[in-house]
Motif scaffolding. Sequence first.
Motif, PDB file in Angstrom:
ATOM      1  N   UNK A  50      10.360 -34.565   8.570  1.00 38.12           N
ATOM      2  CA  UNK A  50      10.456 -33.246   8.626  1.00 38.12           C
ATOM      3  C   UNK A  50       9.512 -32.569   7.669  1.00 38.12           C
ATOM      4  N   UNK A  51       9.269 -31.018   8.145  1.00 33.39           N
ATOM      5  CA  UNK A  51       8.527 -30.328   6.894  1.00 33.39           C
ATOM      6  C   UNK A  51       8.834 -28.781   7.495  1.00 33.39           C
ATOM      7  N   UNK A  52       8.680 -28.085   6.225  1.00 27.95           N
ATOM      8  CA  UNK A  52       9.052 -26.543   6.838  1.00 27.95           C
ATOM      9  C   UNK A  52       7.580 -25.957   7.177  1.00 27.95           C
ATOM     10  N   UNK A  53       7.736 -25.022   8.172  1.00 22.42           N
ATOM     11  CA  UNK A  53       6.602 -24.408   8.501  1.00 22.42           C
ATOM     12  C   UNK A  53       6.507 -22.864   8.333  1.00 22.42           C
ATOM     13  N   UNK A  54       7.452 -22.371   7.559  1.00 21.44           N
ATOM     14  CA  UNK A  54       7.311 -21.140   6.887  1.00 21.44           C
ATOM     15  C   UNK A  54       6.687 -20.900   5.608  1.00 21.44           C
ATOM     16  N   UNK A  55       6.172 -19.640   5.439  1.00 21.26           N
ATOM     17  CA  UNK A  55       5.449 -19.456   4.295  1.00 21.26           C
ATOM     18  C   UNK A  55       5.844 -18.119   3.623  1.00 21.26           C
ATOM     19  N   UNK A  56       5.026 -17.375   3.082  1.00 22.83           N
ATOM     20  CA  UNK A  56       5.105 -16.017   2.481  1.00 22.83           C
ATOM     21  C   UNK A  56       4.538 -14.849   3.477  1.00 22.83           C
ATOM     22  N   UNK A  57       3.954 -15.204   4.577  1.00 20.59           N
ATOM     23  CA  UNK A  57       3.628 -14.069   5.483  1.00 20.59           C
ATOM     24  C   UNK A  57       2.593 -13.188   4.781  1.00 20.59           C
ATOM     25  N   UNK A  58       2.816 -11.939   4.818  1.00 19.59           N
ATOM     26  CA  UNK A  58       1.990 -10.798   4.386  1.00 19.59           C
ATOM     27  C   UNK A  58       2.641 -10.414   2.889  1.00 19.59           C
ATOM     28  N   UNK A  59       3.402 -11.234   2.191  1.00 19.21           N
ATOM     29  CA  UNK A  59       3.631 -10.971   0.876  1.00 19.21           C
ATOM     30  C   UNK A  59       4.901 -10.279   0.590  1.00 19.21           C
ATOM     31  N   UNK A  60       5.626  -9.828   1.634  1.00 18.83           N
ATOM     32  CA  UNK A  60       6.790  -8.653   1.539  1.00 18.83           C
ATOM     33  C   UNK A  60       7.921  -9.476   0.824  1.00 18.83           C
ATOM     34  N   UNK A  61       8.005 -10.648   1.454  1.00 21.24           N
ATOM     35  CA  UNK A  61       9.365 -11.399   0.875  1.00 21.24           C
ATOM     36  C   UNK A  61       9.018 -11.959  -0.541  1.00 21.24           C
ATOM     37  N   UNK A  62      10.180 -12.237  -1.293  1.00 22.57           N
ATOM     38  CA  UNK A  62       9.847 -12.672  -2.498  1.00 22.57           C
ATOM     39  C   UNK A  62       9.313 -14.174  -2.700  1.00 22.57           C
ATOM     40  N   UNK A  63       8.458 -14.381  -3.726  1.00 28.48           N
ATOM     41  CA  UNK A  63       8.042 -15.825  -4.006  1.00 28.48           C
ATOM     42  C   UNK A  63       6.436 -15.778  -4.237  1.00 28.48           C
ATOM     43  N   UNK A  64       5.862 -14.571  -3.889  1.00 30.70           N
ATOM     44  CA  UNK A  64       4.387 -14.749  -4.134  1.00 30.70           C
ATOM     45  C   UNK A  64       4.179 -14.481  -5.527  1.00 30.70           C
ATOM     46  N   UNK A  65       3.028 -15.313  -6.240  1.00 30.13           N
ATOM     47  CA  UNK A  65       2.722 -15.281  -7.689  1.00 30.13           C
ATOM     48  C   UNK A  65       1.560 -14.491  -8.082  1.00 30.13           C
ATOM     49  N   UNK A  67       0.393 -10.145  -8.392  1.00 28.50           N
ATOM     50  CA  UNK A  67       0.987  -8.823  -8.590  1.00 28.50           C
ATOM     51  C   UNK A  67       0.396  -8.046  -7.568  1.00 28.50           C
ATOM     52  N   UNK A  68       1.415  -7.125  -6.936  1.00 23.19           N
ATOM     53  CA  UNK A  68       1.233  -6.222  -5.931  1.00 23.19           C
ATOM     54  C   UNK A  68       0.654  -7.233  -4.571  1.00 23.19           C
ATOM     55  N   UNK A  69       1.519  -8.103  -4.180  1.00 23.33           N
ATOM     56  CA  UNK A  69       1.417  -9.045  -3.081  1.00 23.33           C
ATOM     57  C   UNK A  69       1.688  -8.285  -1.757  1.00 23.33           C
ATOM     58  N   UNK A  70       2.295  -7.209  -1.817  1.00 21.38           N
ATOM     59  CA  UNK A  70       2.394  -6.622  -0.383  1.00 21.38           C
ATOM     60  C   UNK A  70       1.223  -6.492   0.485  1.00 21.38           C
ATOM     61  N   UNK A  71       1.295  -6.832   1.738  1.00 21.61           N
ATOM     62  CA  UNK A  71       0.285  -6.572   2.600  1.00 21.61           C
ATOM     63  C   UNK A  71      -1.058  -7.721   2.627  1.00 21.61           C
ATOM     64  N   UNK A 208      -0.794 -26.484  -7.981  1.00 18.79           N
ATOM     65  CA  UNK A 208      -1.875 -26.185  -8.076  1.00 18.79           C
ATOM     66  C   UNK A 208      -2.155 -24.491  -8.333  1.00 18.79           C
ATOM     67  N   UNK A 209      -3.264 -24.099  -8.765  1.00 16.03           N
ATOM     68  CA  UNK A 209      -3.432 -22.700  -9.065  1.00 16.03           C
ATOM     69  C   UNK A 209      -3.461 -21.942  -7.786  1.00 16.03           C
ATOM     70  N   UNK A 210      -3.448 -22.380  -6.719  1.00 14.09           N
ATOM     71  CA  UNK A 210      -3.321 -21.470  -5.673  1.00 14.09           C
ATOM     72  C   UNK A 210      -1.852 -21.547  -5.123  1.00 14.09           C
ATOM     73  N   UNK A 211      -0.876 -22.061  -5.575  1.00 12.65           N
ATOM     74  CA  UNK A 211       0.506 -22.070  -5.098  1.00 12.65           C
ATOM     75  C   UNK A 211       0.962 -20.640  -4.974  1.00 12.65           C
ATOM     76  N   UNK A 212       1.324 -20.505  -3.627  1.00  9.37           N
ATOM     77  CA  UNK A 212       2.325 -19.072  -3.563  1.00  9.37           C
ATOM     78  C   UNK A 212       1.154 -17.931  -3.813  1.00  9.37           C
ATOM     79  N   UNK A 213      -0.122 -18.104  -3.428  1.00  8.65           N
ATOM     80  CA  UNK A 213      -1.091 -17.195  -3.695  1.00  8.65           C
ATOM     81  C   UNK A 213      -2.043 -17.194  -2.192  1.00  8.65           C
ATOM     82  N   UNK A 214      -2.477 -16.007  -2.011  1.00  5.52           N
ATOM     83  CA  UNK A 214      -3.357 -15.973  -0.621  1.00  5.52           C
ATOM     84  C   UNK A 214      -4.591 -16.675  -0.835  1.00  5.52           C
TER      85      UNK A 214
END
Length: 346
Positions: A50-65, A67-71, A208-214
Amino acid sequence: KYFKEIGLQPKGTNGYEQPFKANLDTVHVLDARNVVGFLDNGADRTIVIGAHYDHLGEGYQRGSLIPDSKGKIHNGADDNASGVAGVLELARHFSKNKVKEKHNFLFICFSAEELGLLGSKYYANNPTIDLSTVNLMLNFDMIGRFDPNKAITVGGWGTSPTWGQVIPPVLERDKMAFKIDSAGAGASDHTSFYVKKIPVLFFFTGVHGDYHKPSDDIELINFEGEAKILNSVVGIVNAVDKLPNRLEYRETAMPMARNMSFKVTMGLLLDYSFNGPGIKVDGVSKNRPGEAAGIKGGDLILRLDKYTLNTIYDYMGALGKFEKGQTVEAEVQRGADKLTLPVTFK
Protein backbone atom coordinates in the motif's frame (compact mmCIF):
# COMPACT_ATOMS: atom_id res chain seq x y z
CA LYS A 1 -9.15 1.61 -13.85
CA TYR A 2 -5.53 0.41 -13.85
CA PHE A 3 -6.27 -2.34 -11.34
CA LYS A 4 -9.00 -3.58 -13.67
CA GLU A 5 -6.74 -3.39 -16.74
CA ILE A 6 -4.13 -5.67 -15.17
CA GLY A 7 -6.72 -8.17 -13.98
CA LEU A 8 -6.98 -7.49 -10.26
CA GLN A 9 -10.26 -8.36 -8.57
CA PRO A 10 -12.20 -5.47 -7.02
CA LYS A 11 -11.93 -5.64 -3.23
CA GLY A 12 -13.53 -2.41 -2.13
CA THR A 13 -17.08 -2.12 -0.89
CA ASN A 14 -18.14 -0.39 -4.12
CA GLY A 15 -16.17 -2.13 -6.83
CA TYR A 16 -12.53 -1.14 -6.41
CA GLU A 17 -13.47 1.75 -4.12
CA GLN A 18 -13.97 1.73 -0.37
CA PRO A 19 -15.72 5.01 0.49
CA PHE A 20 -15.49 6.49 3.98
CA LYS A 21 -15.92 9.79 5.79
CA ALA A 22 -12.78 11.74 6.68
CA ASN A 23 -12.94 14.31 9.46
CA LEU A 24 -10.96 17.36 8.38
CA ASP A 25 -11.57 18.88 11.81
CA THR A 26 -14.36 18.90 14.37
CA VAL A 27 -16.71 20.61 11.88
CA HIS A 28 -15.81 19.61 8.33
CA VAL A 29 -16.30 16.06 7.03
CA LEU A 30 -15.01 14.99 3.62
CA ASP A 31 -15.97 12.12 1.33
CA ALA A 32 -12.90 9.96 0.78
CA ARG A 33 -12.18 6.55 -0.72
CA ASN A 34 -9.52 3.90 -0.66
CA VAL A 35 -8.83 2.00 -3.89
CA VAL A 36 -8.40 -1.76 -3.42
CA GLY A 37 -7.46 -4.55 -5.84
CA PHE A 38 -6.79 -8.23 -5.13
CA LEU A 39 -4.57 -10.78 -6.87
CA ASP A 40 -5.99 -14.16 -5.89
CA ASN A 41 -3.40 -16.92 -6.09
CA GLY A 42 -5.57 -19.33 -4.13
CA ALA A 43 -3.17 -19.09 -1.19
CA ASP A 44 -3.92 -19.10 2.52
CA ARG A 45 -1.61 -16.11 3.16
CA THR A 46 -1.78 -12.58 1.77
CA ILE A 47 0.70 -9.73 1.42
CA VAL A 48 -0.73 -6.20 1.56
CA ILE A 49 1.10 -3.59 -0.53
CA GLY A 50 0.00 0.00 0.00
CA ALA A 51 0.69 3.72 -0.29
CA HIS A 52 -1.34 6.86 0.28
CA TYR A 53 -2.43 8.84 -2.77
CA ASP A 54 -3.62 12.03 -1.07
CA HIS A 55 -1.49 15.13 -0.55
CA LEU A 56 -2.21 18.76 0.36
CA GLY A 57 -4.16 19.92 -2.69
CA GLU A 58 -4.17 23.69 -3.03
CA GLY A 59 -2.78 24.23 0.44
CA TYR A 60 -6.03 24.90 2.28
CA GLN A 61 -5.79 21.93 4.63
CA ARG A 62 -3.20 21.82 7.39
CA GLY A 63 0.28 20.53 6.69
CA SER A 64 1.91 22.92 4.21
CA LEU A 65 5.34 24.16 5.27
CA ILE A 66 5.25 27.42 3.35
CA PRO A 67 3.68 30.65 4.60
CA ASP A 68 0.48 31.73 2.88
CA SER A 69 0.00 28.31 1.29
CA LYS A 70 -3.65 28.76 0.33
CA GLY A 71 -4.30 28.56 -3.39
CA LYS A 72 -0.86 27.13 -4.18
CA ILE A 73 -0.87 23.69 -5.77
CA HIS A 74 1.04 21.04 -3.83
CA ASN A 75 1.55 18.21 -6.34
CA GLY A 76 3.29 15.87 -3.91
CA ALA A 77 5.45 14.11 -6.49
CA ASP A 78 7.53 12.41 -3.82
CA ASP A 79 4.87 12.55 -1.09
CA ASN A 80 3.33 10.41 -2.28
CA ALA A 81 2.96 9.93 -6.03
CA SER A 82 6.25 8.04 -5.80
CA GLY A 83 4.73 5.54 -3.38
CA VAL A 84 1.59 5.09 -5.48
CA ALA A 85 3.74 4.50 -8.57
CA GLY A 86 5.50 1.80 -6.56
CA VAL A 87 2.21 0.09 -5.72
CA LEU A 88 1.04 0.22 -9.34
CA GLU A 89 4.32 -1.17 -10.65
CA LEU A 90 4.35 -4.02 -8.14
CA ALA A 91 0.73 -4.77 -8.99
CA ARG A 92 1.71 -4.99 -12.66
CA HIS A 93 4.73 -7.14 -11.89
CA PHE A 94 3.02 -9.72 -9.71
CA SER A 95 -0.06 -9.96 -11.93
CA LYS A 96 1.95 -10.36 -15.15
CA ASN A 97 5.05 -12.33 -14.10
CA LYS A 98 3.50 -15.73 -14.95
CA VAL A 99 4.40 -17.00 -11.48
CA LYS A 100 1.84 -18.20 -8.97
CA GLU A 101 3.30 -17.18 -5.63
CA LYS A 102 2.32 -18.87 -2.38
CA HIS A 103 0.75 -15.59 -1.28
CA ASN A 104 -2.20 -13.60 -2.53
CA PHE A 105 -1.61 -9.86 -2.94
CA LEU A 106 -3.87 -7.03 -1.81
CA PHE A 107 -2.96 -3.66 -3.34
CA ILE A 108 -4.38 -0.58 -1.61
CA CYS A 109 -4.07 3.11 -2.40
CA PHE A 110 -5.12 4.92 0.77
CA SER A 111 -6.79 8.30 1.05
CA ALA A 112 -6.60 10.84 3.90
CA GLU A 113 -3.18 9.81 5.19
CA GLU A 114 -2.23 13.47 5.56
CA LEU A 115 -5.20 13.96 7.88
CA GLY A 116 -3.96 11.30 10.29
CA LEU A 117 -3.71 7.90 8.54
CA LEU A 118 -7.49 7.90 8.17
CA GLY A 119 -7.74 5.73 5.06
CA SER A 120 -5.49 2.94 6.26
CA LYS A 121 -7.06 2.98 9.69
CA TYR A 122 -10.51 2.74 8.13
CA TYR A 123 -9.43 -0.21 6.03
CA ALA A 124 -7.78 -2.00 8.95
CA ASN A 125 -10.96 -1.58 11.00
CA ASN A 126 -13.24 -2.46 8.07
CA PRO A 127 -11.22 -4.98 6.04
CA THR A 128 -12.55 -6.57 2.88
CA ILE A 129 -10.46 -9.71 3.42
CA ASP A 130 -9.78 -11.69 6.58
CA LEU A 131 -6.88 -9.87 8.26
CA SER A 132 -5.84 -13.09 9.97
CA THR A 133 -4.58 -14.26 6.56
CA VAL A 134 -2.28 -11.24 6.16
CA ASN A 135 1.35 -12.25 6.60
CA LEU A 136 2.94 -8.88 5.85
CA MET A 137 2.11 -5.27 5.02
CA LEU A 138 4.51 -3.28 2.80
CA ASN A 139 4.15 0.51 2.81
CA PHE A 140 5.76 3.03 0.45
CA ASP A 141 5.84 6.68 1.46
CA MET A 142 8.30 9.03 -0.26
CA ILE A 143 10.53 6.67 -2.24
CA GLY A 144 11.26 9.08 -5.10
CA ARG A 145 14.41 10.84 -3.91
CA PHE A 146 16.86 7.95 -3.87
CA ASP A 147 20.45 9.13 -3.45
CA PRO A 148 23.03 6.40 -4.16
CA ASN A 149 25.37 8.11 -1.70
CA LYS A 150 22.86 7.80 1.12
CA ALA A 151 21.04 4.90 2.71
CA ILE A 152 17.39 4.09 2.18
CA THR A 153 15.43 3.64 5.41
CA VAL A 154 13.74 0.29 5.99
CA GLY A 155 11.21 0.71 8.78
CA GLY A 156 9.39 -2.00 10.70
CA TRP A 157 12.61 -4.00 11.14
CA GLY A 158 11.67 -5.00 14.67
CA THR A 159 8.20 -6.31 13.79
CA SER A 160 9.55 -9.74 12.84
CA PRO A 161 12.80 -11.52 13.73
CA THR A 162 12.86 -12.82 10.16
CA TRP A 163 13.74 -9.44 8.65
CA GLY A 164 17.35 -9.71 9.75
CA GLN A 165 17.61 -12.98 7.83
CA VAL A 166 15.87 -12.19 4.54
CA ILE A 167 16.46 -8.47 3.91
CA PRO A 168 20.26 -7.98 4.12
CA PRO A 169 21.13 -10.61 1.47
CA VAL A 170 18.75 -8.97 -1.01
CA LEU A 171 19.91 -5.39 -0.41
CA GLU A 172 23.56 -6.41 -0.39
CA ARG A 173 23.05 -8.27 -3.68
CA ASP A 174 21.55 -5.10 -5.15
CA LYS A 175 24.31 -2.93 -3.64
CA MET A 176 21.64 -0.92 -1.84
CA ALA A 177 22.88 0.91 1.25
CA PHE A 178 20.24 0.85 3.96
CA LYS A 179 19.60 1.85 7.53
CA ILE A 180 16.99 0.32 9.77
CA ASP A 181 14.20 1.71 11.90
CA SER A 182 12.94 -0.94 14.28
CA ALA A 183 9.62 0.72 15.13
CA GLY A 184 6.44 -0.79 13.76
CA ALA A 185 4.52 2.43 14.32
CA GLY A 186 5.20 5.78 12.74
CA ALA A 187 3.69 8.63 10.77
CA SER A 188 2.53 6.53 7.81
CA ASP A 189 0.01 3.86 6.89
CA HIS A 190 1.90 0.75 7.99
CA THR A 191 1.01 1.81 11.55
CA SER A 192 -2.64 0.87 11.00
CA PHE A 193 -1.62 -2.72 10.24
CA TYR A 194 1.07 -2.97 12.90
CA VAL A 195 -1.53 -2.29 15.61
CA LYS A 196 -3.45 -5.29 14.24
CA LYS A 197 -0.36 -7.40 15.05
CA ILE A 198 0.79 -7.77 11.45
CA PRO A 199 4.51 -7.58 10.57
CA VAL A 200 5.23 -4.49 8.47
CA LEU A 201 7.96 -2.96 6.33
CA PHE A 202 8.17 0.72 5.42
CA PHE A 203 10.41 2.08 2.65
CA PHE A 204 11.47 5.73 2.70
CA THR A 205 14.22 7.69 0.93
CA GLY A 206 14.20 10.58 3.39
CA VAL A 207 12.88 14.05 4.13
CA HIS A 208 14.09 16.92 1.92
CA GLY A 209 13.69 20.66 1.57
CA ASP A 210 10.66 20.32 -0.71
CA TYR A 211 8.65 18.26 1.79
CA HIS A 212 5.06 19.56 2.02
CA LYS A 213 5.83 22.44 -0.31
CA PRO A 214 4.70 23.22 -3.89
CA SER A 215 8.27 22.52 -5.00
CA ASP A 216 7.83 18.76 -4.43
CA ASP A 217 7.43 18.18 -8.15
CA ILE A 218 8.14 15.54 -10.77
CA GLU A 219 11.37 17.07 -12.09
CA LEU A 220 13.10 16.10 -8.84
CA ILE A 221 12.08 12.42 -8.84
CA ASN A 222 14.84 9.85 -9.34
CA PHE A 223 12.99 7.33 -11.51
CA GLU A 224 15.92 4.97 -11.93
CA GLY A 225 16.49 5.02 -8.18
CA GLU A 226 12.87 4.16 -7.49
CA ALA A 227 13.04 1.29 -9.98
CA LYS A 228 16.08 -0.01 -8.10
CA ILE A 229 14.18 0.12 -4.81
CA LEU A 230 11.23 -1.76 -6.29
CA ASN A 231 13.53 -4.40 -7.74
CA SER A 232 14.88 -4.99 -4.23
CA VAL A 233 11.36 -5.14 -2.82
CA VAL A 234 10.49 -7.86 -5.34
CA GLY A 235 13.52 -9.77 -4.07
CA ILE A 236 12.35 -9.41 -0.47
CA VAL A 237 8.83 -10.54 -1.35
CA ASN A 238 10.21 -13.55 -3.21
CA ALA A 239 12.33 -14.45 -0.17
CA VAL A 240 9.29 -14.22 2.12
CA ASP A 241 7.27 -16.30 -0.33
CA LYS A 242 9.78 -19.14 -0.04
CA LEU A 243 9.60 -19.32 3.75
CA PRO A 244 7.85 -22.46 5.01
CA ASN A 245 6.02 -20.72 7.85
CA ARG A 246 4.21 -17.47 8.54
CA LEU A 247 6.23 -14.52 9.74
CA GLU A 248 6.46 -14.15 13.49
CA TYR A 249 5.07 -10.84 14.75
CA ARG A 250 6.90 -8.89 17.43
CA GLU A 251 5.90 -5.74 19.24
CA THR A 252 8.39 -2.89 19.03
CA ALA A 253 9.17 0.22 21.01
CA MET A 254 7.08 3.27 20.19
CA PRO A 255 8.88 5.92 18.12
CA MET A 256 9.66 9.32 19.57
CA ALA A 257 8.16 12.38 17.92
CA ARG A 258 10.51 14.06 15.47
CA ASN A 259 12.47 17.01 16.75
CA MET A 260 11.29 16.47 20.32
CA SER A 261 13.03 14.73 23.18
CA PHE A 262 11.62 13.75 26.55
CA LYS A 263 13.09 12.51 29.78
CA VAL A 264 10.07 10.23 30.16
CA THR A 265 7.65 8.34 27.92
CA MET A 266 4.51 6.30 28.52
CA GLY A 267 4.81 3.75 25.71
CA LEU A 268 1.54 4.69 24.03
CA LEU A 269 0.54 4.55 20.37
CA LEU A 270 -1.96 7.34 19.80
CA ASP A 271 -4.78 7.84 17.31
CA TYR A 272 -3.63 10.92 15.38
CA SER A 273 -7.02 11.24 13.69
CA PHE A 274 -8.94 11.72 16.95
CA ASN A 275 -10.29 15.24 17.45
CA GLY A 276 -10.76 15.29 21.23
CA PRO A 277 -11.64 15.97 23.91
CA GLY A 278 -8.69 14.01 25.24
CA ILE A 279 -6.21 11.92 23.31
CA LYS A 280 -7.14 8.42 22.16
CA VAL A 281 -4.90 5.43 22.80
CA ASP A 282 -4.57 2.90 19.97
CA GLY A 283 -2.02 0.61 21.61
CA VAL A 284 0.15 0.19 24.70
CA SER A 285 3.73 -1.13 24.78
CA LYS A 286 4.55 -3.87 27.24
CA ASN A 287 6.58 -3.11 30.36
CA ARG A 288 6.17 0.64 29.98
CA PRO A 289 4.59 3.18 32.37
CA GLY A 290 1.29 3.25 30.46
CA GLU A 291 0.77 -0.49 30.76
CA ALA A 292 1.86 -0.48 34.41
CA ALA A 293 -0.74 2.21 35.13
CA GLY A 294 -3.48 0.08 33.56
CA ILE A 295 -4.06 2.19 30.44
CA LYS A 296 -5.60 0.19 27.58
CA GLY A 297 -6.20 0.58 23.86
CA GLY A 298 -9.36 2.60 23.28
CA ASP A 299 -8.92 4.73 26.41
CA LEU A 300 -9.22 8.50 26.22
CA ILE A 301 -6.67 10.31 28.38
CA LEU A 302 -8.24 13.60 29.43
CA ARG A 303 -5.59 14.86 31.82
CA LEU A 304 -2.04 14.18 32.98
CA ASP A 305 -1.35 15.77 36.36
CA LYS A 306 -2.61 19.36 35.99
CA TYR A 307 -2.37 19.38 32.19
CA THR A 308 -5.59 19.04 30.19
CA LEU A 309 -5.12 17.07 26.97
CA ASN A 310 -7.05 17.90 23.82
CA THR A 311 -4.38 17.36 21.16
CA ILE A 312 -1.24 15.31 20.58
CA TYR A 313 0.72 18.50 21.18
CA ASP A 314 -0.85 18.93 24.62
CA TYR A 315 0.32 15.40 25.42
CA MET A 316 3.88 15.99 24.21
CA GLY A 317 4.01 19.29 26.06
CA ALA A 318 2.91 17.59 29.28
CA LEU A 319 5.52 14.83 28.94
CA GLY A 320 8.20 17.48 28.74
CA LYS A 321 7.28 18.63 32.26
CA PHE A 322 7.84 15.30 34.01
CA GLU A 323 10.93 13.59 35.43
CA LYS A 324 11.94 9.96 35.87
CA GLY A 325 10.69 8.60 39.17
CA GLN A 326 7.76 11.02 39.28
CA THR A 327 4.21 9.71 39.73
CA VAL A 328 1.31 11.68 38.26
CA GLU A 329 -2.42 11.15 37.93
CA ALA A 330 -3.95 10.28 34.57
CA GLU A 331 -7.65 10.98 34.18
CA VAL A 332 -8.97 8.37 31.76
CA GLN A 333 -12.33 7.89 30.06
CA ARG A 334 -13.02 4.20 29.40
CA GLY A 335 -16.44 3.79 27.87
CA ALA A 336 -18.90 5.31 30.32
CA ASP A 337 -16.41 5.15 33.20
CA LYS A 338 -13.98 7.83 34.34
CA LEU A 339 -10.86 6.48 36.01
CA THR A 340 -7.94 8.05 37.83
CA LEU A 341 -4.79 6.02 37.28
CA PRO A 342 -1.32 6.60 38.80
CA VAL A 343 1.45 6.78 36.18
CA THR A 344 5.00 6.31 37.45
CA PHE A 345 7.73 7.30 35.02
CA LYS A 346 10.79 5.05 35.05
